[in-house]
Every structure is written in structure tokens, then in C-alpha cells.
Design a protein around this motif. Structure first.
Motif, PDB file in Angstrom:
ATOM      1  N   THR A   1      -1.864 -32.915  13.586  1.00 39.93           N
ATOM      2  CA  THR A   1      -2.888 -32.056  12.987  1.00 39.93           C
ATOM      3  C   THR A   1      -2.480 -31.768  11.546  1.00 39.93           C
ATOM      4  O   THR A   1      -1.312 -31.956  11.182  1.00 39.93           O
ATOM      5  CB  THR A   1      -3.021 -30.727  13.755  1.00 39.93           C
ATOM      6  OG1 THR A   1      -1.830 -29.955  13.560  1.00 39.93           O
ATOM      7  CG2 THR A   1      -3.233 -30.979  15.249  1.00 39.93           C
TER       8      THR A   1
ATOM      9  N   ASP B   1     -10.376 -38.944  27.727  1.00 36.54           N
ATOM     10  CA  ASP B   1      -9.302 -38.642  26.782  1.00 36.54           C
ATOM     11  C   ASP B   1      -9.411 -39.503  25.527  1.00 36.54           C
ATOM     12  O   ASP B   1      -9.229 -39.011  24.409  1.00 36.54           O
ATOM     13  CB  ASP B   1      -7.927 -38.862  27.438  1.00 36.54           C
ATOM     14  CG  ASP B   1      -7.617 -37.791  28.469  1.00 36.54           C
ATOM     15  OD1 ASP B   1      -8.250 -36.723  28.411  1.00 36.54           O
ATOM     16  OD2 ASP B   1      -6.756 -38.022  29.332  1.00 36.54           O
TER      17      ASP B   1
ATOM     18  N   ASN C   1     -12.433 -38.353  23.372  1.00 37.90           N
ATOM     19  CA  ASN C   1     -12.112 -37.152  22.606  1.00 37.90           C
ATOM     20  C   ASN C   1     -11.149 -37.464  21.456  1.00 37.90           C
ATOM     21  O   ASN C   1     -11.258 -36.890  20.365  1.00 37.90           O
ATOM     22  CB  ASN C   1     -11.503 -36.090  23.512  1.00 37.90           C
ATOM     23  CG  ASN C   1     -12.511 -35.524  24.506  1.00 37.90           C
ATOM     24  OD1 ASN C   1     -13.717 -35.526  24.238  1.00 37.90           O
ATOM     25  ND2 ASN C   1     -12.032 -35.043  25.640  1.00 37.90           N
TER      26      ASN C   1
ATOM     27  N   ASP D   1     -12.219 -37.005  17.379  1.00 39.61           N
ATOM     28  CA  ASP D   1     -11.507 -35.969  16.633  1.00 39.61           C
ATOM     29  C   ASP D   1     -11.198 -36.468  15.216  1.00 39.61           C
ATOM     30  O   ASP D   1     -10.047 -36.652  14.824  1.00 39.61           O
ATOM     31  CB  ASP D   1     -10.221 -35.600  17.376  1.00 39.61           C
ATOM     32  CG  ASP D   1      -9.477 -34.455  16.718  1.00 39.61           C
ATOM     33  OD1 ASP D   1     -10.096 -33.702  15.941  1.00 39.61           O
ATOM     34  OD2 ASP D   1      -8.255 -34.326  16.959  1.00 39.61           O
TER      35      ASP D   1
ATOM     36  N   ILE E   1      -8.093 -32.216  14.719  1.00 40.22           N
ATOM     37  CA  ILE E   1      -7.920 -30.861  15.249  1.00 40.22           C
ATOM     38  C   ILE E   1      -6.940 -30.834  16.421  1.00 40.22           C
ATOM     39  O   ILE E   1      -6.163 -29.896  16.583  1.00 40.22           O
ATOM     40  CB  ILE E   1      -9.282 -30.280  15.710  1.00 40.22           C
ATOM     41  CG1 ILE E   1     -10.278 -30.307  14.547  1.00 40.22           C
ATOM     42  CG2 ILE E   1      -9.114 -28.867  16.249  1.00 40.22           C
ATOM     43  CD1 ILE E   1      -9.824 -29.520  13.345  1.00 40.22           C
ATOM     44  N   ARG E   2      -6.975 -31.900  17.238  1.00 42.02           N
ATOM     45  CA  ARG E   2      -6.164 -31.916  18.468  1.00 42.02           C
ATOM     46  C   ARG E   2      -4.934 -32.811  18.295  1.00 42.02           C
ATOM     47  O   ARG E   2      -5.026 -33.936  17.817  1.00 42.02           O
ATOM     48  CB  ARG E   2      -6.984 -32.431  19.656  1.00 42.02           C
ATOM     49  CG  ARG E   2      -8.243 -31.642  19.945  1.00 42.02           C
ATOM     50  CD  ARG E   2      -8.984 -32.228  21.143  1.00 42.02           C
ATOM     51  NE  ARG E   2     -10.300 -31.650  21.294  1.00 42.02           N
ATOM     52  CZ  ARG E   2     -11.396 -32.107  20.710  1.00 42.02           C
ATOM     53  NH1 ARG E   2     -11.324 -33.175  19.930  1.00 42.02           N
ATOM     54  NH2 ARG E   2     -12.559 -31.519  20.892  1.00 42.02           N
ATOM     55  N   GLN E   3      -3.815 -32.301  18.744  1.00 45.06           N
ATOM     56  CA  GLN E   3      -2.583 -33.102  18.766  1.00 45.06           C
ATOM     57  C   GLN E   3      -2.594 -33.993  20.002  1.00 45.06           C
ATOM     58  O   GLN E   3      -3.076 -33.590  21.066  1.00 45.06           O
ATOM     59  CB  GLN E   3      -1.376 -32.161  18.803  1.00 45.06           C
ATOM     60  CG  GLN E   3      -0.030 -32.860  18.687  1.00 45.06           C
ATOM     61  CD  GLN E   3       1.093 -31.833  18.602  1.00 45.06           C
ATOM     62  OE1 GLN E   3       1.117 -31.018  17.688  1.00 45.06           O
ATOM     63  NE2 GLN E   3       1.983 -31.858  19.570  1.00 45.06           N
ATOM     64  N   PHE E   4      -2.072 -35.209  19.858  1.00 46.04           N
ATOM     65  CA  PHE E   4      -2.065 -36.159  20.978  1.00 46.04           C
ATOM     66  C   PHE E   4      -0.768 -36.942  20.936  1.00 46.04           C
ATOM     67  O   PHE E   4      -0.306 -37.349  19.868  1.00 46.04           O
ATOM     68  CB  PHE E   4      -3.266 -37.111  20.864  1.00 46.04           C
ATOM     69  CG  PHE E   4      -3.444 -38.037  22.041  1.00 46.04           C
ATOM     70  CD1 PHE E   4      -4.233 -37.674  23.118  1.00 46.04           C
ATOM     71  CD2 PHE E   4      -2.803 -39.278  22.071  1.00 46.04           C
ATOM     72  CE1 PHE E   4      -4.402 -38.522  24.208  1.00 46.04           C
ATOM     73  CE2 PHE E   4      -2.960 -40.127  23.150  1.00 46.04           C
ATOM     74  CZ  PHE E   4      -3.764 -39.753  24.221  1.00 46.04           C
TER      75      PHE E   4
END
Length: 347
Positions: A115, A156, A159, A163, A167-170
């Protein structure tokens, strides 16, 4: 003492340019490829980047460092989605605000998204050959390419690609497949030039990306039901083959072999089926008979001695297997071989 380097990492060439500036060296540019060589006082090798359409790029590294490097990707930036393949020695990755340091082992792949407030940190050890291939995807630019396919994706993955603002950590890690390993080699060893090189490399990058997505979905299966054989598993299977070939007289059962190479029995069986199109037992049986044939041709052992030498306890069973494979009884084959030897000596 470690060296800390800060990189922008918005475009793949940023990594090469910032690296060159930090090390006080120049970089080379050819069309959409950038390359910086590690200066001799810090090690040897290079970092190379390749830029393609729709925000897709590749960063390839192959170097040996004299001291530890730490790469800190700058905050406030939406970094590309990273699909990393480790081809050589282990290195480490973490997110700046996290406590967990993840070791990325040889033959492992990582899908990682940071992020803008929690950026990537890579720790590269000294005196270890480092060889990394990384697909870099700017999701905002890639959105046009993938948007129509997203509804059919795993939730998953859908998404992850939607993104676009990071915004989202993966983070996801597993061993990668033999097919991917071969494609990476084809990419890095390409000797084409100009337009043909660009088109070829872009195609390989998409092939690697496609197989990685396919493997990600396969990884969600129960381990015994996975259909894609991993590169690390292949090395374990090759070790099993060496055990069979070197210990044919005393080789244990499948469970024992699987335990020795660190695989479960089903994975070992599936691996032999995919690589050799046969079961483990059939592979052992064939190797026993082939070894027996070699011994009949090259040794002075009699048939009973050869039978035990290849790990078979019954001469009649050995004769049955040999005749089934070669269409002749071992006694007849031995007589034929020795008669030919006698004829050649008398001549």
C-alpha cells in the motif's frame, strides 16, 4: 555493513535508473530495455528491466554482492503488483510496518502488493548468487486489458486486480512449476533483436503470467489433488530416481522412498506419472530388468546372482519379467551374448 537503496518503482525502468544513480554508475538503454551493471567494488552482475504495453513490465536480476543490500520502495506511491520468481539463493521480503520477515527460498514464487503507506523492503544477502525474475503490473494501466475477464476470476484475484489504487495489502507464496521455470529461461536467453525481440519477450511475459494465475488456482486445491507439478517437487522426484538407480538391490517401498525425498506417497506417484508416464513401482521394475540386461551383457555373474543383484528374490519371477520386456528368456539371452563374445574372440 549493509547498503540501503531507495527506489521509486512506478515504472520498471525507475528501478534501474535509481539503482544507477545510487551506485554512481551509468545505465544502458535500448528501446524499452534498461540495464545497470553492479560496480566491481560492490560485486558483479546486473539488473535489467523490460517495459511492455498495458503497464506490464519485467525486472530481471542476476548478481553477487559483496555486502548486504536493502531495497526500500518509496512511500506514497502505488507500486506495481509484483509476481516474483526466485531462481537461485534465498532472499528476504517484508512490508515496512510489519514485523514479519518472509524468506523467499529457491524456486518459490511470491505475489505481493503493498500500500502507499506500507511499502516493500527487500533484503539481499552478500556472497550469495541472486537470480530473480519479477513480473511488474501497473494495475491502473492493466485494468483495460483485464476488465472483461475479471467477473470469471477467483474472488481474491478479482479483488487484487481491481485494487488499482493499492488500498489492500496482499502476499502469497508457493513453489512455482516446471513450465514456468522453462518459460523464464526462454525469456532470459532470448537472442532476438529489435521488434521481434520485443514481441517475443512480451508474449513470454504473458505466458508466465497466465501459468502463474493457473497455478494460484491449483494451489487452492487439496495438495493431493493438485494437477500442476512444482519445480521443487520435480527436484525431489529426480532425487527419488537417483535413489532407485543407485540402490536398486536394496530399494525400499514407495512409502520409504517418499519419506526420504520429503514428499507424500500420492505426490510422488503423481509426479512419476506426469514426468515418466508410469507408476513408481513400474519405474522400479523397468530399471531392475534394464539393469539385469546390462549385467547379462557385461558381467560374469550367473542368472541367479543377477536376480538378487537387481533386488528380485525369485528367479522364475525375474525370468517372467525379462521375457515380457525383451521377448526372450534370460537364459537364452545370456547364451546368445556369450556365444557372440566367443565368436568375436575366435575371429
Amino acid at each position: 555493513m549493509k547498503k540501503k537503496i531507495r527506489l521509486q518503482d512506478q515504472k520498471v525502468q525507475d528501478i534501474v535508473i535509481d539503482m544507477a544513480n545510487d551506485l554512481g554508475v551509468s545505465y544502458e538503454k535500448s528501446n524499452q530495455e534498461y540495464c545497470v551493471s553492479i560496480p566491481e567494488n560492490m560485486g558483479s552482475g546486473y539488473i535489467r528491466s523490460f517495459e511492455f504495453d498495458f503497464g506490464v513490465g519485467v525486472v530481471e536480476t542476476d548478481y553477487l554482492l559483496k555486502k548486504e543490500f536493502q531495497f526500500h520502495l518509496k512511500k506514497g506511491i502505488v507500486h506495481p503488483l509484483k509476481v516474483i520468481f526466485n531462481r537461485e539463493s534465498n532472499f528476504f521480503h517484508c512490508f515496512e510496518e510489519d514485523d514479519k520477515l518472509n524468506e523467499v527460498k529457491r524456486l518459490e514464487s511470491v505475489i505481493a502488493a503493498s500500500t502507499p503507506t506500507n511499502n516493500h523492503i527487500f533484503k539481499i544477502p552478500a556472497d550469495q548468487p541472486i537470480c530473480i525474475f519479477s513480473l511488474e503490473i501497473n494495475r491502473k494501466l492493466f485494468e483495460e486489458k483485464i476488465e472483461s475477464f475479471l467477473p470469471d476470476m477467483n474472488e481474491d484475484l478479482m479483488n487484487l486486480f481491481r485494487d488499482v489504487n493499492g488500498i489492500r495489502q496482499f502476499y502469497y507464496k508457493n513453489y512455482y512449476s516446471l513450465e514456468i521455470s522453462k518459460l523464464i529461461s526462454e525469456f532470459t536467453e532470448c537472442e532476438l533483436t529489435g521488434f521481434m525481440r520485443q514481441v517475443y519477450l512480451e508474449g513470454k511475459a504473458y505466458e508466465i503470467f497466465t501459468l502463474l494465475l493457473k497455478q494460484y488456482l491449483d494451489d487452492l486445491r487439496d495438495p493431493d489433488k493438485r494437477q500442476i507439478i512444482r519445480q521443487a517437487t520435480i527436484e525431489s522426484i529426480e532425487t527419488a530416481v537417483s535413489i532407485i538407480e543407485n540402490e536398486i538391490e536394496t530399494i525400499g517401498n514407495i512409502v520409504n522412498i517418499a519419506k526420504r525425498v520429503g514428499l507424500n506417497q500420492n505426490t510422488l506417484q503423481n509426479g512419476f506419472k506426469q514426468l515418466y508416464n508410469t507408476s513408481v513401482n513400474e519405474f522400479i521394475k523397468n530399471h531392475r530388468i534394464e539393469t539385469a540386461k546390462d549385467l547379462l551383457e557385461s558381467s560374469n555373474l550367473n542368472i541367479t546372482e543377477i536376480t538378487y543383484k537387481v533386488g528380485i528374490n525369485s528367479r522364475s519371477y525375474f525370468s517372467k519379467l525379462f521375457k515380457k520386456k525383451y521377448g526372450i528368456a534370460p537364459k537364452q539371452y545370456l547364451d546368445k551374448v556369450r556365444n557372440n563374445k566367443d565368436d568375436s574372440r575366435s575371429a
